[in-house]
Motif scaffolding. Structure first.
Motif, PDB file in Angstrom:
ATOM      1  N   ASP A  34      29.582  26.046 -11.712  1.00 54.86           N
ATOM      2  CA  ASP A  34      30.181  25.995 -10.384  1.00 54.86           C
ATOM      3  C   ASP A  34      30.881  27.328 -10.121  1.00 54.86           C
ATOM      4  O   ASP A  34      31.635  27.819 -10.966  1.00 54.86           O
ATOM      5  CB  ASP A  34      31.178  24.838 -10.346  1.00 54.86           C
ATOM      6  N   THR A 237      34.784  18.788  -8.382  1.00 52.21           N
ATOM      7  CA  THR A 237      33.699  18.843  -7.406  1.00 52.21           C
ATOM      8  C   THR A 237      32.780  17.653  -7.640  1.00 52.21           C
ATOM      9  O   THR A 237      32.240  17.478  -8.740  1.00 52.21           O
ATOM     10  CB  THR A 237      32.903  20.155  -7.534  1.00 52.21           C
ATOM     11  N   LEU A 238      32.639  16.821  -6.623  1.00 57.03           N
ATOM     12  CA  LEU A 238      31.786  15.642  -6.724  1.00 57.03           C
ATOM     13  C   LEU A 238      30.343  16.011  -6.392  1.00 57.03           C
ATOM     14  O   LEU A 238      30.088  16.795  -5.480  1.00 57.03           O
ATOM     15  CB  LEU A 238      32.276  14.544  -5.774  1.00 57.03           C
ATOM     16  N   THR A 239      29.413  15.447  -7.131  1.00 55.54           N
ATOM     17  CA  THR A 239      27.992  15.705  -6.944  1.00 55.54           C
ATOM     18  C   THR A 239      27.235  14.380  -6.948  1.00 55.54           C
ATOM     19  O   THR A 239      27.813  13.316  -7.191  1.00 55.54           O
ATOM     20  CB  THR A 239      27.446  16.604  -8.064  1.00 55.54           C
ATOM     21  N   PRO A 243      29.485  11.288  -8.791  1.00 61.46           N
ATOM     22  CA  PRO A 243      29.945  11.104  -7.409  1.00 61.46           C
ATOM     23  C   PRO A 243      31.343  10.541  -7.231  1.00 61.46           C
ATOM     24  O   PRO A 243      31.820  10.460  -6.103  1.00 61.46           O
ATOM     25  CB  PRO A 243      28.910  10.117  -6.852  1.00 61.46           C
ATOM     26  N   THR A 369      31.855  21.107   4.357  1.00 59.90           N
ATOM     27  CA  THR A 369      32.527  20.875   3.087  1.00 59.90           C
ATOM     28  C   THR A 369      33.688  19.921   3.304  1.00 59.90           C
ATOM     29  O   THR A 369      34.464  20.090   4.251  1.00 59.90           O
ATOM     30  CB  THR A 369      33.046  22.184   2.482  1.00 59.90           C
ATOM     31  N   PHE A 382      33.453  18.398  -2.074  1.00 63.97           N
ATOM     32  CA  PHE A 382      32.002  18.276  -2.165  1.00 63.97           C
ATOM     33  C   PHE A 382      31.387  18.768  -0.858  1.00 63.97           C
ATOM     34  O   PHE A 382      32.047  18.801   0.183  1.00 63.97           O
ATOM     35  CB  PHE A 382      31.557  16.835  -2.468  1.00 63.97           C
ATOM     36  N   ARG A 410      32.033   9.861  -3.514  1.00 63.25           N
ATOM     37  CA  ARG A 410      31.294  10.707  -2.580  1.00 63.25           C
ATOM     38  C   ARG A 410      30.164   9.890  -1.969  1.00 63.25           C
ATOM     39  O   ARG A 410      29.340   9.321  -2.681  1.00 63.25           O
ATOM     40  CB  ARG A 410      30.709  11.909  -3.324  1.00 63.25           C
TER      41      ARG A 410
END
Length: 442
Positions: A34, A237-239, A243, A369, A382, A410
């Motif tokens: 990241d 950071t959510l992905t 999530p 964002t 995220f 997320r």
């Protein structure tokens, strides 16, 4: 309109624009770390205080001259941008360092890393520096804006740090919060108790005063200096693969939780093709509304939104407040909503979502964002996925009460309303809120 320049390491170019946009960019790849951009405002090589560090956890300088605008992802390309108003930078500041940090890897794993300076007024490229020789570095100074004889210049630097953002920040005088390295306070072992008659032990007499009494008429003891809170570098950071996150585990158990939506619309629109028709109108007319559906533990349900002036309240139910309605689309401010975490036990669930009020028929070509910033914890952010359906409403994040802890999920879910069905009713049906809806205006 200045001529575009691709620079060599160590070279410099004049910057005549009053305000510039700094774009850090790279290409995504599986397993890549990241990456985040940051800026340090320096006086003789050091910051004056931690306030001179602008990054994801401290996105705006007090002077307003430097702002971290956040990341955008388009296809396989990612950018992280900073807005720098050179005319507003305090005269004592002689240099603005432009850096990037890699979380979870090194810059040797990052492809296509570059920094690009453009005129904020017209978008003309002033300078560009492409970095291609990074290896084990986890923080990188890509360039710097500096004063020379009253004028501003940009220099390509390309200097790396193997100690990450923490090492870079410390090198310029930033005090960094290091909870993982903080030693536990020393515990004095108990002293042996003196024997008592009958073989027992009794309490020790109170120890004598260590400090002598203050004589009458002595000057007052000066107050202790204020405690300086170090900069917190952690974030989440959510992905799609990871999530959700617990707010409690990030320290976000009290105070205000600020939810921010920033967006950027490309000026060249692709549209939807002949089958679906043109999806996006002119970006200057785009009006997005950040909203929240809530359900409290006592069964009350409702919505916080600009439509109908339902801005909510922090001090009474629903303990959620919409700061205002940003119709500009400016990424510097965006839309902001606040949740009172001191009343987190009152929430059963909260769904943060965004609707297009006017200016477009879909989220296509919009890159946004979402950042959730707890007052006492690490920020959670995220990016939204690229929209491939004619959607006017997007579910952003779902907050669910799990045994007194709020879990952030997320969603990043685009919904397409049926003909004649409002965006609000559409998201209500998708998440089973069960509310009655009537037309509203703002």
């Amino acid at each position: 309109m200045g001529e575009s320049r691709t620079m060599l390491k160590g070279s410099n170019v004049p910057v005549t624009a009053h305000a510039v946009r700094v774009e850090l960019g790279w290409r995504t790849a599986p397993g890549m770390p990241d990456v985040d951009g940051s800026a340090l405002l320096l006086v003789s090589g050091k910051v004056r205080s931690d306030a001179d560090f602008v990054f994801y956890n401290q996105p705006s300088h007090a002077s307003g001259a430097v702002r971290h605008e956040g990341r955008r992802s388009v296809g396989g390309a990612v950018t992280d941008c900073l807005a720098v108003d050179l005319a507003r930078i305090e005269p004592v500041i002689d240099r603005v360092v432009l850096a990037a940090s890699a979380d979870g890897g090194t810059f040797g794993q990052v492809a296509g890393l570059y920094v690009r300076i453009t005129d904020a007024a017209n978008g003309a490229e002033i300078a560009r520096f492409d970095s291609s020789d990074a290896t084990v570095e986890s923080a990188f100074i890509l360039g710097e804006l500096y004063r020379r004889q009253g004028a501003w210049k940009f220099r390509a630097v390309g200097q790396g740090y193997s100690t990450g953002l923490e090492g870079l920040a410390k090198d310029f005088g930033i005090s960094v919060d290091e909870p993982q390295h903080r030693p536990q306070p020393y515990q004095q072992p108990p002293s042996p108790q003196p024997p008592q008659p009958g073989g027992g032990v009794g309490p020790l007499p109170p120890p004598p005063s260590v400090l002598p009494p203050v004589p009458a008429g002595a000057p007052p003891v000066p107050p202790a200096p204020p405690v300086v809170q170090p900069v917190r570098l952690s974030k989440v950071t959510l992905t799609k693969d990871a999530p959700s996150v617990s707010l409690a585990k990030q320290g976000g158990t009290s105070g205000a939780l600020r939810v921010n939506l920033n967006w950027e619309v490309r000026k060249q629109f692709k549209g939807w093709g002949s089958k679906l028709g043109r999806a996006v109108a002119h970006h200057a007319d785009l009006d997005l509304d950040l909203c929240a559906l809530y359900e409290l533990t006592d069964g009350r349900k409702g919505v916080v939104q600009a439509l109908g002036n339902a801005f909510g309240s922090l001090r009474q139910p629903p303990y959620i407040h919409l700061d205002g309605d940003d119709r500009t689309g400016a990424v510097a401010t965006g839309e902001n909503l606040t949740v009172n975490l001191d009343q987190k036990d009152m929430f059963r669930r909260v769904l943060i979502f965004v609707t297009i009020y006017e200016g477009a028929r879909s989220f296509a070509d919009l890159h946004a964002t979402v950042t959730l910033q707890p007052q006492n914890g690490a920020p959670i952010d995220f990016s939204l996925d690229e929209c491939t359906v004619p959607s006017t409403i997007c579910a952003l994040a779902l907050l669910t009460n799990n045994g007194g802890d709020l879990v952030v999920q997320r969603e990043a879910r685009y919904l397409v309303p049926a003909r004649g069905v409002s965006p609000q009713r559409t998201i209500d049906q998708a998440y089973g809120w069960g509310m009655n809806w009537t037309p509203g205006r703002k």
